[in-house]
Design an enzyme around this catalytic site. Structure first.
Site, mmCIF file in Angstrom:
data_model
loop_
_atom_site.group_PDB
_atom_site.id
_atom_site.type_symbol
_atom_site.label_atom_id
_atom_site.label_comp_id
_atom_site.label_asym_id
_atom_site.label_seq_id
_atom_site.Cartn_x
_atom_site.Cartn_y
_atom_site.Cartn_z
ATOM 1 N N GLY A 153 1.842 -6.612 13.064
ATOM 2 C CA GLY A 153 0.615 -6.652 12.247
ATOM 3 C C GLY A 153 0.612 -7.659 11.120
ATOM 4 N N HIS A 173 6.582 -7.691 -1.209
ATOM 5 C CA HIS A 173 5.494 -8.163 -2.073
ATOM 6 C C HIS A 173 5.158 -7.144 -3.163
ATOM 7 C CE1 HIS A 173 4.023 -11.252 1.165
ATOM 8 N NE2 HIS A 173 5.060 -11.681 0.473
ATOM 9 N N ASP A 213 0.791 -1.238 0.000
ATOM 10 C CA ASP A 213 0.000 0.000 0.000
ATOM 11 C C ASP A 213 0.823 1.287 0.000
ATOM 12 O OD1 ASP A 213 0.900 0.299 2.681
ATOM 13 O OD2 ASP A 213 -0.866 -0.718 3.477
HETATM 14 C C1 BJW Z 1 -3.310 -5.800 13.728
HETATM 15 C C2 BJW Z 1 -4.132 -4.710 13.700
HETATM 16 C C3 BJW Z 1 -3.741 -3.627 14.372
HETATM 17 C C4 BJW Z 1 -5.116 -6.295 12.499
HETATM 18 N N1 BJW Z 1 -2.551 -3.693 15.047
HETATM 19 N N2 BJW Z 1 -2.197 -5.944 14.350
HETATM 20 C C5 BJW Z 1 2.577 -24.468 2.234
HETATM 21 C C6 BJW Z 1 3.555 -24.289 3.210
HETATM 22 C C7 BJW Z 1 4.455 -23.223 3.141
HETATM 23 C C8 BJW Z 1 4.396 -22.325 2.094
HETATM 24 C C9 BJW Z 1 3.420 -22.512 1.124
HETATM 25 C C10 BJW Z 1 2.539 -23.569 1.200
HETATM 26 N N3 BJW Z 1 1.700 -23.474 0.126
HETATM 27 C C11 BJW Z 1 2.048 -22.394 -0.608
HETATM 28 C C12 BJW Z 1 3.104 -21.788 0.009
HETATM 29 C C13 BJW Z 1 3.794 -20.568 -0.413
HETATM 30 C C14 BJW Z 1 2.899 -19.339 -0.274
HETATM 31 C C15 BJW Z 1 2.316 -19.313 1.141
HETATM 32 O O1 BJW Z 1 2.954 -18.941 2.099
HETATM 33 N N4 BJW Z 1 1.062 -19.703 1.286
HETATM 34 C C16 BJW Z 1 0.438 -19.773 2.602
HETATM 35 C C17 BJW Z 1 -0.889 -19.021 2.581
HETATM 36 C C18 BJW Z 1 0.311 -21.212 2.995
HETATM 37 N N5 BJW Z 1 3.771 -18.196 -0.474
HETATM 38 C C19 BJW Z 1 4.011 -17.747 -1.682
HETATM 39 O O2 BJW Z 1 3.506 -18.206 -2.682
HETATM 40 C C20 BJW Z 1 5.041 -16.633 -1.784
HETATM 41 N N6 BJW Z 1 6.058 -17.015 -2.665
HETATM 42 C C21 BJW Z 1 6.901 -18.018 -2.380
HETATM 43 O O3 BJW Z 1 6.846 -18.660 -1.350
HETATM 44 O O4 BJW Z 1 7.842 -18.226 -3.347
HETATM 45 C C22 BJW Z 1 8.772 -19.288 -3.182
HETATM 46 C C23 BJW Z 1 10.132 -18.756 -2.788
HETATM 47 C C24 BJW Z 1 10.268 -17.938 -1.687
HETATM 48 C C25 BJW Z 1 11.530 -17.464 -1.326
HETATM 49 C C26 BJW Z 1 12.631 -17.805 -2.065
HETATM 50 C C27 BJW Z 1 12.493 -18.607 -3.176
HETATM 51 C C28 BJW Z 1 11.227 -19.088 -3.530
HETATM 52 C C29 BJW Z 1 4.392 -15.370 -2.335
HETATM 53 C C30 BJW Z 1 3.403 -14.788 -1.390
HETATM 54 C C31 BJW Z 1 2.691 -13.601 -2.040
HETATM 55 C C32 BJW Z 1 1.628 -13.029 -1.144
HETATM 56 N N7 BJW Z 1 0.835 -12.093 -1.862
HETATM 57 C C33 BJW Z 1 -0.231 -11.405 -1.146
HETATM 58 C C34 BJW Z 1 -1.195 -10.710 -2.130
HETATM 59 C C35 BJW Z 1 -0.754 -9.351 -2.608
HETATM 60 C C36 BJW Z 1 -1.509 -8.975 -3.836
HETATM 61 C C37 BJW Z 1 -2.740 -8.143 -3.664
HETATM 62 O O5 BJW Z 1 -3.296 -7.921 -2.598
HETATM 63 O O6 BJW Z 1 -3.165 -7.652 -4.694
HETATM 64 O O7 BJW Z 1 0.362 -10.509 -0.178
HETATM 65 S S1 BJW Z 1 -1.291 -12.453 -0.187
HETATM 66 C C38 BJW Z 1 -1.405 -11.382 1.191
HETATM 67 O O8 BJW Z 1 -0.805 -12.062 2.330
HETATM 68 C C39 BJW Z 1 -0.541 -10.168 0.885
HETATM 69 C C40 BJW Z 1 0.177 -9.976 2.210
HETATM 70 O O9 BJW Z 1 1.361 -9.236 2.023
HETATM 71 C C41 BJW Z 1 0.388 -11.392 2.688
HETATM 72 C C42 BJW Z 1 0.612 -11.503 4.171
HETATM 73 O O10 BJW Z 1 -0.507 -11.094 4.881
HETATM 74 P P1 BJW Z 1 -0.369 -10.297 6.253
HETATM 75 O O11 BJW Z 1 0.296 -9.011 6.014
HETATM 76 O O12 BJW Z 1 0.187 -11.160 7.277
HETATM 77 O O13 BJW Z 1 -1.904 -9.951 6.553
HETATM 78 P P2 BJW Z 1 -3.009 -10.819 7.310
HETATM 79 O O14 BJW Z 1 -4.316 -10.266 6.919
HETATM 80 O O15 BJW Z 1 -2.808 -12.266 7.113
HETATM 81 O O16 BJW Z 1 -2.741 -10.542 8.842
HETATM 82 C C43 BJW Z 1 -2.979 -9.271 9.411
HETATM 83 C C44 BJW Z 1 -2.627 -9.325 10.891
HETATM 84 O O17 BJW Z 1 -2.747 -8.040 11.405
HETATM 85 C C45 BJW Z 1 -3.526 -10.252 11.713
HETATM 86 O O18 BJW Z 1 -2.713 -11.121 12.492
HETATM 87 C C46 BJW Z 1 -4.302 -9.289 12.618
HETATM 88 O O19 BJW Z 1 -4.519 -9.814 13.927
HETATM 89 C C47 BJW Z 1 -3.347 -8.123 12.686
HETATM 90 N N8 BJW Z 1 -3.962 -6.821 12.944
HETATM 91 N N9 BJW Z 1 -5.264 -5.041 12.924
HETATM 92 C C48 BJW Z 1 -1.813 -4.825 15.015
HETATM 93 N N10 BJW Z 1 -4.445 -2.488 14.414
#
Ligand code: BJW
Ligand code: ZN
Length: 318
Positions: A253, A158, A123
């Site tokens: 977060g 990301h 963002d």
């Molecule tokens: C507060 C609050 C307040 C609320 N104060 N807190 C099985 C096992 C392991 C891995 C995998 C698997 N299957 C697939 C994978 C890999 C996959 C993955 O991890 N999947 C899991 C879901 C299982 N990962 C990938 O594919 C990544 N690539 C990859 O692994 O490549 C291989 C590789 C890596 C490294 C080297 C070589 C090769 C890519 C991931 C891309 C993620 N993309 C997104 C979408 C963006 C596009 C868009 O929106 O248009 O990115 S998904 C989404 O999740 C977004 C975020 O950046 C990301 C993380 O989310 P985040 O930030 O944690 O948000 P939330 O909503 O989950 O959590 C918010 C938190 O805030 C909560 O805990 C609340 O409590 C808290 N909160 N208000 C403090 N006021």
């Protein structure tokens, strides 16, 4: 992470460790921007509660349905452009200032180097907060190289919704233009499931493209410059290189469900570092963290930094 620790939520104990950090790392997620009005992804109020992530955030979705991906991306981008950094972004951005680092983090090995700031957020709010603080009189004591380092050590792993990539000529463009195509000027919610013809989606050279083949103006379909599931997040080499030196990691977060970011705390722990989690509620990594501060980060982060300043000031005058 395999070891289970008993975590503490004592701010003073954490601030004493922070004050002696030689190399601080910060990892942020969507919760950081929640107070700015940006929906998180997971949880009851999250984006994925009403949108299927595999329909909007994967390469397969893009190949099968680019208009669905663009409709989603446009509405999120539009919301982010209207949002402003909150108190947590602002507090973290103060660490970009040399004067703040000298006061809050007096033990840094190299005070001229800002902390490693990794965000999963696309963002741009962290960057906006840093840009504003770098325009204040406090930043004037910093030279051009020190200011450059602030930007280099701020990593949007990301990608960014203000970056577009041409699928044809591969040019990369940073833009806050909104909307990116005239079709999005209308309220997208009234369009229902109607498909958008591909030539009306954002295109290289802009909506007034008139047939040139030049790089950056080739008329090809633009894609959002973000990292989707299955794609490799950005700057991984640099992140791992810096992360192995980090002795304190603040995880703010994020649900810590998405890899590779979810494994960074483990890397720091494996190297003997301290991990502190600031989140609204419990997360995947709490059991392995040394410190856990539950509550809204827009309150906990400013509170921790204020306390850190008080502890350091008291120590300096003792
Ligand atoms: C507060 C609050 C307040 C609320 N104060 N807190 C099985 C096992 C392991 C891995 C995998 C698997 N299957 C697939 C994978 C890999 C996959 C993955 O991890 N999947 C899991 C879901 C299982 N990962 C990938 O594919 C990544 N690539 C990859 O692994 O490549 C291989 C590789 C890596 C490294 C080297 C070589 C090769 C890519 C991931 C891309 C993620 N993309 C997104 C979408 C963006 C596009 C868009 O929106 O248009 O990115 S998904 C989404 O999740 C977004 C975020 O950046 C990301 C993380 O989310 P985040 O930030 O944690 O948000 P939330 O909503 O989950 O959590 C918010 C938190 O805030 C909560 O805990 C609340 O409590 C808290 N909160 N208000 C403090 N006021
Ligand atoms: Zn192009």
């Amino acid at each position: 992470m395999s070891t289970s620790l008993t975590s503490s939520s004592d701010p003073d104990a954490f601030c004493r460790i922070l004050a002696s950090s030689k190399s601080l790392g910060i990892l942020t997620g969507a919760g950081l921007s929640a107070a700015s009005g940006i929906e998180t992804y997971r949880g009851v109020d999250g984006q994925w509660n009403h949108t299927n992530p595999f329909e909007v955030a994967s390469l397969r979705a893009w190949n099968e349905n680019p208009d669905r991906v663009w409709t989603y991306s446009h509405s999120r981008r539009d919301a982010c452009l209207r949002a402003s950094p909150n108190a947590a972004h602002d507090a973290l951005a103060t660490l970009s200032l040399l004067s703040t680092r000298k006061r809050l983090l007096p033990s840094l090995t190299d005070p001229s180097k800002p902390p490693l700031y990794i965000t999963q957020n696309i963002d741009g709010l962290c960057r906006r907060a840093i840009d504003s603080i770098m325009k204040t009189p406090e930043a004037e004591e910093m030279d051009a190289d020190e200011k450059k380092l602030v930007h280099e050590r701020h990593i949007e792993m990301h990608g960014s919704m203000y970056r577009v990539v041409c699928t044809q000529c591969k040019c990369i463009k940073w833009t806050e233009e909104n909307p990116l195509a005239p079709i999005f000027a209308n309220d997208t919610s009234t369009r229902g499931d109607e498909k958008i013809p591909i030539d009306q989606l954002p295109r290289c050279g802009g909506s007034s493209w008139s047939g040139s083949n030049r790089y950056g103006r080739c008329g090809g379909l633009l894609r959002p410059g973000v990292v989707w599931f299955g794609e490799v997040p950005e700057n991984q080499g640099e992140i791992i290189r810096h992360l192995t030196k980090v002795d304190v990691l603040l995880v703010i977060g994020t649900s810590s469900l998405v890899h590779p970011a979810a494994s960074y705390a483990g890397t720091v722990k494996k190297n003997g570092g301290t991990v502190a989690v600031c989140n609204l509620g419990p997360t995947q990594i709490d059991d392995h963290a040394d410190f856990v501060f539950h509550g809204p980060c827009e309150k906990t982060i400013p509170m921790l930094f204020k306390r850190l300043g008080q502890i350091n000031d008291a120590q300096a005058s003792a």
